[in-house]
Enzyme design. Sequence first.
Site, PDB file in Angstrom:
ATOM      1  N   GLU A  54      36.814  34.786  51.367  1.00  0.00           N
ATOM      2  CA  GLU A  54      35.679  34.744  50.423  1.00  0.00           C
ATOM      3  C   GLU A  54      35.588  33.388  49.728  1.00  0.00           C
ATOM      4  O   GLU A  54      36.499  32.563  49.832  1.00  0.00           O
ATOM      5  CB  GLU A  54      35.799  35.871  49.394  1.00  0.00           C
ATOM      6  CG  GLU A  54      37.056  35.778  48.547  1.00  0.00           C
ATOM      7  CD  GLU A  54      36.849  36.244  47.114  1.00  0.00           C
ATOM      8  OE1 GLU A  54      35.843  35.864  46.495  1.00  0.00           O
ATOM      9  OE2 GLU A  54      37.726  36.969  46.610  1.00  0.00           O
ATOM     10  N   LYS A 116      27.704  33.014  41.567  1.00  0.00           N
ATOM     11  CA  LYS A 116      28.580  34.115  41.968  1.00  0.00           C
ATOM     12  C   LYS A 116      27.691  35.179  42.621  1.00  0.00           C
ATOM     13  O   LYS A 116      26.786  35.714  41.983  1.00  0.00           O
ATOM     14  CB  LYS A 116      29.302  34.672  40.741  1.00  0.00           C
ATOM     15  CG  LYS A 116      30.225  35.840  41.045  1.00  0.00           C
ATOM     16  CD  LYS A 116      30.942  36.312  39.787  1.00  0.00           C
ATOM     17  CE  LYS A 116      31.607  37.649  40.027  1.00  0.00           C
ATOM     18  NZ  LYS A 116      32.238  38.194  38.815  1.00  0.00           N
ATOM     19  N   VAL A 136      33.854  39.610  46.983  1.00  0.00           N
ATOM     20  CA  VAL A 136      34.369  40.494  48.031  1.00  0.00           C
ATOM     21  C   VAL A 136      33.233  41.311  48.651  1.00  0.00           C
ATOM     22  O   VAL A 136      33.120  41.406  49.881  1.00  0.00           O
ATOM     23  CB  VAL A 136      35.481  41.411  47.467  1.00  0.00           C
ATOM     24  CG1 VAL A 136      35.851  42.506  48.470  1.00  0.00           C
ATOM     25  CG2 VAL A 136      36.719  40.577  47.127  1.00  0.00           C
ATOM     26  N   ASP A 168      30.924  49.371  33.858  1.00  0.00           N
ATOM     27  CA  ASP A 168      31.185  48.135  34.584  1.00  0.00           C
ATOM     28  C   ASP A 168      32.207  48.427  35.690  1.00  0.00           C
ATOM     29  O   ASP A 168      33.416  48.478  35.457  1.00  0.00           O
ATOM     30  CB  ASP A 168      31.693  47.040  33.638  1.00  0.00           C
ATOM     31  CG  ASP A 168      31.745  45.687  34.322  1.00  0.00           C
ATOM     32  OD1 ASP A 168      31.562  45.634  35.557  1.00  0.00           O
ATOM     33  OD2 ASP A 168      31.958  44.672  33.626  1.00  0.00           O
ATOM     34  N   SER A 170      33.010  47.215  39.630  1.00  0.00           N
ATOM     35  CA  SER A 170      32.672  46.179  40.609  1.00  0.00           C
ATOM     36  C   SER A 170      32.003  46.776  41.843  1.00  0.00           C
ATOM     37  O   SER A 170      32.418  47.827  42.351  1.00  0.00           O
ATOM     38  CB  SER A 170      33.937  45.434  41.031  1.00  0.00           C
ATOM     39  OG  SER A 170      33.618  44.503  42.035  1.00  0.00           O
ATOM     40  N   SER A 171      30.987  46.053  42.343  1.00  0.00           N
ATOM     41  CA  SER A 171      30.345  46.502  43.583  1.00  0.00           C
ATOM     42  C   SER A 171      31.288  46.351  44.781  1.00  0.00           C
ATOM     43  O   SER A 171      30.991  46.852  45.866  1.00  0.00           O
ATOM     44  CB  SER A 171      29.037  45.746  43.824  1.00  0.00           C
ATOM     45  OG  SER A 171      29.293  44.367  43.967  1.00  0.00           O
ATOM     46  N   ASP A 172      32.437  45.704  44.572  1.00  0.00           N
ATOM     47  CA  ASP A 172      33.434  45.656  45.655  1.00  0.00           C
ATOM     48  C   ASP A 172      33.834  47.082  46.059  1.00  0.00           C
ATOM     49  O   ASP A 172      34.110  47.355  47.229  1.00  0.00           O
ATOM     50  CB  ASP A 172      34.712  44.929  45.200  1.00  0.00           C
ATOM     51  CG  ASP A 172      34.483  43.452  44.903  1.00  0.00           C
ATOM     52  OD1 ASP A 172      33.384  42.946  45.194  1.00  0.00           O
ATOM     53  OD2 ASP A 172      35.411  42.826  44.356  1.00  0.00           O
ATOM     54  N   LYS A 189      44.011  43.311  39.496  1.00  0.00           N
ATOM     55  CA  LYS A 189      44.660  42.822  38.281  1.00  0.00           C
ATOM     56  C   LYS A 189      44.652  43.877  37.200  1.00  0.00           C
ATOM     57  O   LYS A 189      43.736  44.689  37.121  1.00  0.00           O
ATOM     58  CB  LYS A 189      43.884  41.625  37.749  1.00  0.00           C
ATOM     59  CG  LYS A 189      44.142  40.368  38.485  1.00  0.00           C
ATOM     60  CD  LYS A 189      43.762  39.189  37.614  1.00  0.00           C
ATOM     61  CE  LYS A 189      44.094  37.897  38.324  1.00  0.00           C
ATOM     62  NZ  LYS A 189      43.171  37.626  39.416  1.00  0.00           N
TER      63      LYS A 189
HETATM   64  N1  PSU Z   1      39.785  39.318  41.047  1.00  0.00           N
HETATM   65  C1  PSU Z   1      40.681  38.324  41.169  1.00  0.00           C
HETATM   66  N2  PSU Z   1      40.243  37.105  41.601  1.00  0.00           N
HETATM   67  C2  PSU Z   1      38.940  36.877  41.928  1.00  0.00           C
HETATM   68  C3  PSU Z   1      38.011  37.954  41.804  1.00  0.00           C
HETATM   69  C4  PSU Z   1      38.483  39.148  41.366  1.00  0.00           C
HETATM   70  O1  PSU Z   1      41.847  38.505  40.901  1.00  0.00           O
HETATM   71  O2  PSU Z   1      38.580  35.749  42.312  1.00  0.00           O
HETATM   72  C5  PSU Z   1      36.577  37.754  42.211  1.00  0.00           C
HETATM   73  C6  PSU Z   1      36.351  38.289  43.638  1.00  0.00           C
HETATM   74  O3  PSU Z   1      35.389  37.464  44.274  1.00  0.00           O
HETATM   75  C7  PSU Z   1      35.774  39.658  43.387  1.00  0.00           C
HETATM   76  C8  PSU Z   1      34.955  39.412  42.141  1.00  0.00           C
HETATM   77  O4  PSU Z   1      34.990  40.154  44.448  1.00  0.00           O
HETATM   78  O5  PSU Z   1      35.732  38.523  41.355  1.00  0.00           O
HETATM   79  C9  PSU Z   1      34.650  40.686  41.389  1.00  0.00           C
HETATM   80  O6  PSU Z   1      33.791  40.391  40.346  1.00  0.00           O
HETATM   81  P1  PSU Z   1      33.154  41.563  39.473  1.00  0.00           P
HETATM   82  O7  PSU Z   1      34.318  42.125  38.685  1.00  0.00           O
HETATM   83  O8  PSU Z   1      32.136  40.887  38.599  1.00  0.00           O
HETATM   84  O9  PSU Z   1      32.581  42.546  40.425  1.00  0.00           O
HETATM   85 MN    MN Z   2      30.946  44.008  36.835  1.00  0.00          MN
END
Ligand code: PSU
Ligand code: MN
Length: 335
Positions: A54, A116, A136, A168, A170-172, A189
């Site tokens: 990524e 992003k 991701v 909140d 993540s869409s992951d 994390k």
């Molecule tokens: N967690 C990490 N390092 C990262 C990310 C998440 O430890 O770099 C990044 C990844 O690209 C992940 C994104 O897909 O943050 C998730 O962001 P959000 O929580 O806004 O969905």
């Molecule tokens: Mn989010």
Amino acid sequence: ASSALSRLANLQRHFHPADSHWKGGNNNAGVGTIKISPDVSEALSHGRAVVALESTIISHGMPYPQNLETAKELEAIVRENGAVPATVAILDGVPCVGLSVEDLERLANLGTRAQKTARRDIAHVVATRGNGATTVSATMIFASMVGISVFVTGGIGGVHRHGENTMDISSDLTELGRTPIAVISAGVKSILDIPRTLEYLETQGVCVAAYKTNEFPAFFTETSGCKVPCRIDTPEDCARLIDVNMKLKLGTGILIAVPIPKEHSASGSLIESAIQRALKEAREKRITGNAETPFLLARVNELTGGASLASNIALVKNNVLVGAKIAVSLALLQE
Ligand code: PSU
Ligand code: MN
């Protein structure tokens, strides 16, 4: 293999694979076209091992110049282990699978000026011919579209702490529920709510496996106190899992969690106190939405005096090593 080939042919219909310096602007490539680099295209058409990477980790996850060095080193580790790296990003509005060194330099220099880009952001970045660093979720989409089955990152997004109120999430996680690709990460994390993240993945039907451990790792530390439903001890067994998931056409992704190597694991209490402080600051500064993860990552790194960045780099390299071996095993299995 023949359907993979015809899919590839369709995707590449509008650009010349040899033209690796092709850029947007006066192009005649149709919207919806993905640019695949010549070496990735070659590997895919011969069924060789490819590992997707990524780009948000480059632009938003690490500071310059460590981000560029790491991006290059990750690609080198993939190659040394017999696979072809395919870093994914959107450049000048064109989704790219496989980047040149110049592309990597550009992204690393853009840093947070690259957008992003998660699933919801893709159409906007492409329509405005922007530069998008794929998270991701977005990386899974493009990698899977071109027929890549293995994708390595550091950590995925998850359910945020207090996510039961803010929603909140993540869409992951939803992407893992709908896109069949194996994501290798060091878990999530502890800036996130790990138990709820695992519950959400279960609801999404995602197979969560831990590598050589029974516990889901917490990125900087090997343990989280959460057990996983599935333990795998070799790259070959990971490959078999991925192969079965594909053959049964389950349609869901797989999360393979690899714990950070012992010698690099950060002091859990040091990290935890930095996380608590960063979370408090994020609330005070009212940092929400997709700005929260990059803020927390950067702040935890500052508060730990760079210790977290060193651990972060070490664990991603380890993930890439494991991921490359899995991709090679999978290619052998599917020969
Ligand atoms: N967690 C990490 N390092 C990262 C990310 C998440 O430890 O770099 C990044 C990844 O690209 C992940 C994104 O897909 O943050 C998730 O962001 P959000 O929580 O806004 O969905
Ligand atoms: Mn989010």
